[in-house]
Design a protein around this motif. Structure first.
Motif, PDB file in Angstrom:
ATOM      1  N   ILE A 292       0.731  -1.315  -0.054  1.00 51.34           N
ATOM      2  CA  ILE A 292      -0.022   0.018   0.053  1.00 51.34           C
ATOM      3  C   ILE A 292       0.801   1.056  -0.150  1.00 51.34           C
ATOM      4  O   ILE A 292       1.383   1.552   0.994  1.00 51.34           O
ATOM      5  N   LYS A 293       0.851   1.889  -0.973  1.00 52.83           N
ATOM      6  CA  LYS A 293       1.820   3.245  -1.315  1.00 52.83           C
ATOM      7  C   LYS A 293       0.944   4.304  -0.902  1.00 52.83           C
ATOM      8  O   LYS A 293       1.638   5.372  -0.601  1.00 52.83           O
ATOM      9  N   ASP A 294      -0.321   4.715  -1.155  1.00 50.99           N
ATOM     10  CA  ASP A 294      -1.012   5.754  -0.865  1.00 50.99           C
ATOM     11  C   ASP A 294      -1.325   5.757   0.733  1.00 50.99           C
ATOM     12  O   ASP A 294      -2.408   5.408   1.110  1.00 50.99           O
ATOM     13  N   VAL A 295      -0.337   6.495   1.194  1.00 51.39           N
ATOM     14  CA  VAL A 295      -0.265   6.675   2.844  1.00 51.39           C
ATOM     15  C   VAL A 295      -0.504   8.201   2.941  1.00 51.39           C
ATOM     16  O   VAL A 295       0.396   8.932   2.456  1.00 51.39           O
ATOM     17  N   ILE A 296      -1.437   8.601   3.901  1.00 47.85           N
ATOM     18  CA  ILE A 296      -1.792   9.967   4.265  1.00 47.85           C
ATOM     19  C   ILE A 296      -0.986  10.115   5.597  1.00 47.85           C
ATOM     20  O   ILE A 296      -1.799   9.481   6.549  1.00 47.85           O
ATOM     21  N   ARG A 297      -0.259  10.999   5.882  1.00 46.15           N
ATOM     22  CA  ARG A 297       0.180  11.487   7.081  1.00 46.15           C
ATOM     23  C   ARG A 297      -0.143  13.039   7.604  1.00 46.15           C
ATOM     24  O   ARG A 297       1.058  13.787   7.466  1.00 46.15           O
ATOM     25  N   LEU A 298      -1.274  13.391   7.834  1.00 45.85           N
ATOM     26  CA  LEU A 298      -1.663  14.779   7.853  1.00 45.85           C
ATOM     27  C   LEU A 298      -2.236  14.715   9.391  1.00 45.85           C
ATOM     28  O   LEU A 298      -3.411  15.645   9.433  1.00 45.85           O
ATOM     29  N   GLY A 299      -2.043  13.732  10.204  1.00 44.99           N
ATOM     30  CA  GLY A 299      -2.658  13.938  11.261  1.00 44.99           C
ATOM     31  C   GLY A 299      -3.958  13.170  11.464  1.00 44.99           C
ATOM     32  O   GLY A 299      -4.425  12.556  10.430  1.00 44.99           O
ATOM     33  N   HIS A 300      -4.910  13.562  12.399  1.00 42.17           N
ATOM     34  CA  HIS A 300      -6.030  12.435  12.484  1.00 42.17           C
ATOM     35  C   HIS A 300      -7.330  13.272  11.465  1.00 42.17           C
ATOM     36  O   HIS A 300      -7.211  14.553  11.508  1.00 42.17           O
ATOM     37  N   VAL A 301      -8.321  12.472  11.389  1.00 42.83           N
ATOM     38  CA  VAL A 301      -9.270  13.055  10.425  1.00 42.83           C
ATOM     39  C   VAL A 301     -10.347  13.861  11.588  1.00 42.83           C
ATOM     40  O   VAL A 301     -10.554  13.357  12.505  1.00 42.83           O
ATOM     41  N   ARG A 302     -10.727  14.836  11.055  1.00 45.60           N
ATOM     42  CA  ARG A 302     -11.546  15.917  11.634  1.00 45.60           C
ATOM     43  C   ARG A 302     -13.118  15.846  11.240  1.00 45.60           C
ATOM     44  O   ARG A 302     -14.077  15.658  11.785  1.00 45.60           O
ATOM     45  N   ARG A 303     -13.006  15.621   9.748  1.00 43.45           N
ATOM     46  CA  ARG A 303     -14.396  15.405   9.148  1.00 43.45           C
ATOM     47  C   ARG A 303     -14.084  14.982   7.596  1.00 43.45           C
ATOM     48  O   ARG A 303     -13.228  15.207   7.210  1.00 43.45           O
ATOM     49  N   ILE A 304     -15.184  14.086   7.380  1.00 46.02           N
ATOM     50  CA  ILE A 304     -15.421  13.620   5.848  1.00 46.02           C
ATOM     51  C   ILE A 304     -16.486  14.146   5.170  1.00 46.02           C
ATOM     52  O   ILE A 304     -17.676  14.040   5.606  1.00 46.02           O
ATOM     53  N   GLU A 305     -16.251  14.901   4.197  1.00 41.43           N
ATOM     54  CA  GLU A 305     -17.020  15.500   3.245  1.00 41.43           C
ATOM     55  C   GLU A 305     -17.380  14.805   2.169  1.00 41.43           C
ATOM     56  O   GLU A 305     -16.761  13.686   1.910  1.00 41.43           O
ATOM     57  N   ARG A 306     -18.132  14.998   1.537  1.00 40.60           N
ATOM     58  CA  ARG A 306     -18.490  14.306   0.224  1.00 40.60           C
ATOM     59  C   ARG A 306     -17.306  14.228  -0.772  1.00 40.60           C
ATOM     60  O   ARG A 306     -17.095  13.146  -1.611  1.00 40.60           O
ATOM     61  N   ASP A 307     -16.556  15.333  -1.028  1.00 35.39           N
ATOM     62  CA  ASP A 307     -15.642  15.302  -1.862  1.00 35.39           C
ATOM     63  C   ASP A 307     -14.183  15.558  -1.281  1.00 35.39           C
ATOM     64  O   ASP A 307     -13.212  15.571  -2.017  1.00 35.39           O
ATOM     65  N   GLN A 308     -14.009  15.779   0.085  1.00 41.36           N
ATOM     66  CA  GLN A 308     -12.547  15.729   0.608  1.00 41.36           C
ATOM     67  C   GLN A 308     -12.751  15.417   2.204  1.00 41.36           C
ATOM     68  O   GLN A 308     -13.861  15.328   2.864  1.00 41.36           O
ATOM     69  N   ILE A 309     -11.594  14.809   2.588  1.00 37.90           N
ATOM     70  CA  ILE A 309     -11.341  14.603   4.103  1.00 37.90           C
ATOM     71  C   ILE A 309     -10.489  15.520   4.576  1.00 37.90           C
ATOM     72  O   ILE A 309      -9.291  15.815   4.054  1.00 37.90           O
ATOM     73  N   ILE A 310     -11.063  16.025   5.526  1.00 42.35           N
ATOM     74  CA  ILE A 310     -10.380  17.205   6.441  1.00 42.35           C
ATOM     75  C   ILE A 310      -9.722  16.550   7.464  1.00 42.35           C
ATOM     76  O   ILE A 310     -10.155  16.085   8.411  1.00 42.35           O
ATOM     77  N   LEU A 311      -8.426  16.751   7.669  1.00 41.63           N
ATOM     78  CA  LEU A 311      -7.379  16.490   8.477  1.00 41.63           C
ATOM     79  C   LEU A 311      -6.929  17.585   9.374  1.00 41.63           C
ATOM     80  O   LEU A 311      -7.054  18.741   9.194  1.00 41.63           O
ATOM     81  N   GLU A 312      -6.179  17.143  10.422  1.00 39.34           N
ATOM     82  CA  GLU A 312      -5.460  18.143  11.493  1.00 39.34           C
ATOM     83  C   GLU A 312      -4.407  18.953  10.584  1.00 39.34           C
ATOM     84  O   GLU A 312      -4.508  20.313  10.790  1.00 39.34           O
ATOM     85  N   GLU A 313      -3.727  18.648   9.511  1.00 40.62           N
ATOM     86  CA  GLU A 313      -2.830  19.397   8.741  1.00 40.62           C
ATOM     87  C   GLU A 313      -3.105  19.464   7.357  1.00 40.62           C
ATOM     88  O   GLU A 313      -2.073  19.532   6.565  1.00 40.62           O
ATOM     89  N   GLY A 314      -4.390  19.290   6.949  1.00 36.85           N
ATOM     90  CA  GLY A 314      -4.485  19.513   5.506  1.00 36.85           C
ATOM     91  C   GLY A 314      -5.871  18.729   5.071  1.00 36.85           C
ATOM     92  O   GLY A 314      -6.531  18.105   6.065  1.00 36.85           O
TER      93      GLY A 314
END
Length: 463
Positions: A292-314
């Motif tokens: 698995i190469k698609d790894v996201i390291r932007l902190g914890h998830v805050r909210r999932i919208e229909r078109d984006q996942i909002i995290l602590e750092e982006g």
């Protein structure tokens, strides 16, 4: 309607801790035991677990001391090939039901009240009907819920989910009917790891999986956590740890030494882990996860919208065709430490590094065979569950520091040498093997130095 009853011990919780503790009381005393649990069946968090979860450790090292779990078989296929079997959730649920129905209840010394809430002071009520009970507890209440953690499959996600977003707990992926375009696994712990491995084993392409990992974790190599005929490797692992602990110049150096010997594993060799929960994986699982190469390291998830996942750092894009898999939870609880043994109360907490059921059962033996709470607490001082690298050192040091003291009590020492829950109980059968003799000498050489150096490393980190 309230009913009064008499009991020596009232155990709150019928999970691994409560069942192991009760089994020890029944084996080592003549006590009567009442078990109260909010779930409908014994097994604790296993009742709520996702359907593809298995034990981290071999089946033979789990459960209650008096009733074996599994067949002591070595798996021939899959990511556990070459190692002793790992019971799955259905087998574990059936096992605890068997222990309760065929071993505990027929003896007449155990009463079991499922679907009940414990309210304190010996009082508990049915969650389904109008009945309640008040127990006159002659000896102690045993609270196994003090360090109870949150299970992702049984708790809401710790982030907001917008309407229309496809988001399921870890177990939900086993029953979906429409194939998603891709999966987003949210979480960095063992549940997330299990979800990724299971999807890959089902034929899902690694390119169709995105993994959101707020932290990187160290994992323990399953090769060094095997009983019976593979116990020599376990013993070698003890030597590896003690040598590293004796020689390390810093915590970072210690961790590096253990990784070189493959006692510690990490998924991404380019990222230094900051999390350590003590979970065990195989090198075969590790190789799968590295696909698995698609790894996201932007902190914890805050909210999932229909078109984006909002995290602590982006944020990162998502889509309506994506299945978001909630594997995030606080995990093991870390409340303030308190004495395990008090007048009228046992508050179950960890006091050793490693195998959970072994230490839960040992607490029951301690309670049944020793005569003073002060003595019991000296032998079993509680520690917090591990979360970061330093916790591993503190937990290991605590076990070393108190092992000799417990060995001075014949009832405890004899039990520890013979219970199947202690992986080292059978090492004497292999003492003539060159690898075991070698490990024994290395342990003897490094033991005292390891204790002294661990104290220094932990104090330096704390300062």
């Amino acid at each position: 309607m309230n009913e009064e009853l008499e009991t020596d011990y009232l155990i709150v919780g019928a999970g691994a801790a409560g069942m192991a503790f009760a089994d020890s009381l029944l084996t080592h005393s003549d006590a009567s035991v009442t078990i109260v649990d909010r779930r409908h069946a014994p097994g604790g968090h296993w009742v709520d677990a996702y359907p593809y979860v298995r034990l981290h450790q071999p089946s033979s090292l789990y459960g209650v001391s008096s009733v074996p779990l599994g067949q002591n078989a070595i798996d021939g296929t899959g990511t556990n090939a070459g190692f002793y079997e790992l019971a799955g959730v259905d087998e574990i649920r059936a096992y605890y039901s068997h222990v309760m129905q065929r071993h505990f209840l027929p003896g007449g010394r155990v009463r079991y009240f499922p679907n009940c809430d414990y309210l304190g002071d010996g009082h508990f009520t049915s969650r389904l009907g109008q009945k309640s009970w008040t127990a006159n507890v002659r000896r102690k209440v045993v609270d196994t819920t003090y360090t109870e953690g949150a299970v992702p499959g049984a708790s809401a996600p710790p982030f907001e989910v917008a309407d229309g977003v496809h988001c399921v707990p870890a177990g939900g992926i086993a029953s979906i009917t429409d194939r998603p375009e891709r999966f987003v696994i949210i979480g960095a712990g063992k549940t997330a790891l299990d979800a990724c491995v299971w999807l890959l084993e089902q034929g899902v392409s690694a390119s169709a999986i995105q993994w959101i990992r707020p932290r990187e974790s160290w994992w323990l190599n399953r090769r060094f956590h095997q009983p019976n005929d593979l116990l020599p490797d376990f013993y070698q692992g003890m030597a590896v740890q003690l040598e590293a602990m004796a020689q390390a110049t810093s915590i970072e150096d210690l961790v590096s030494r253990l990784e070189i010997d493959k006692f510690f594993l990490r998924i991404d060799p380019d990222i230094v882990p900051t999390m350590f929960r003590g979970a065990v994986i195989s090198e075969a699982e590790l190789e799968l996860l590295r696909q698995i190469k698609d790894v996201i390291r932007l902190g914890h998830v805050r909210r999932i919208e229909r078109d984006q996942i909002i995290l602590e750092e982006g944020s990162v894009p998502t889509s309506e065709g994506t299945m978001h898999v909630h594997c995030a939870s606080k995990g093991l609880s870390r409340p303030p430490l308190r004495p395990i043994f008090e007048p009228g109360l046992v508050t179950v907490q960890p006091f050793l590094w490693g195998f959970a059921c072994y230490q839960f059962a040992m607490l029951g033996v301690v309670e049944a065979t020793l005569d003073s709470d002060d003595k019991k607490n000296r032998l079993c001082p509680p520690i917090t569950y591990w979360d970061v690298n330093t916790d591993y050192l503190s937990a290991f040091l605590s076990g070393l520091a108190n092992e000799r003291a417990r060995a001075a009590y014949p009832d405890l020492a004899n039990w520890a040498k013979n219970t199947r829950l202690n992986p080292l109980c059978g090492i004497k059968l292999y003492r003539d093997l060159p690898s075991v003799a070698d490990a024994h000498e290395r342990i003897k050489r490094s033991g005292m130095a390891a204790v002294g150096n661990l104290v220094k490393l932990v104090r330096t980190k704390a300062a």
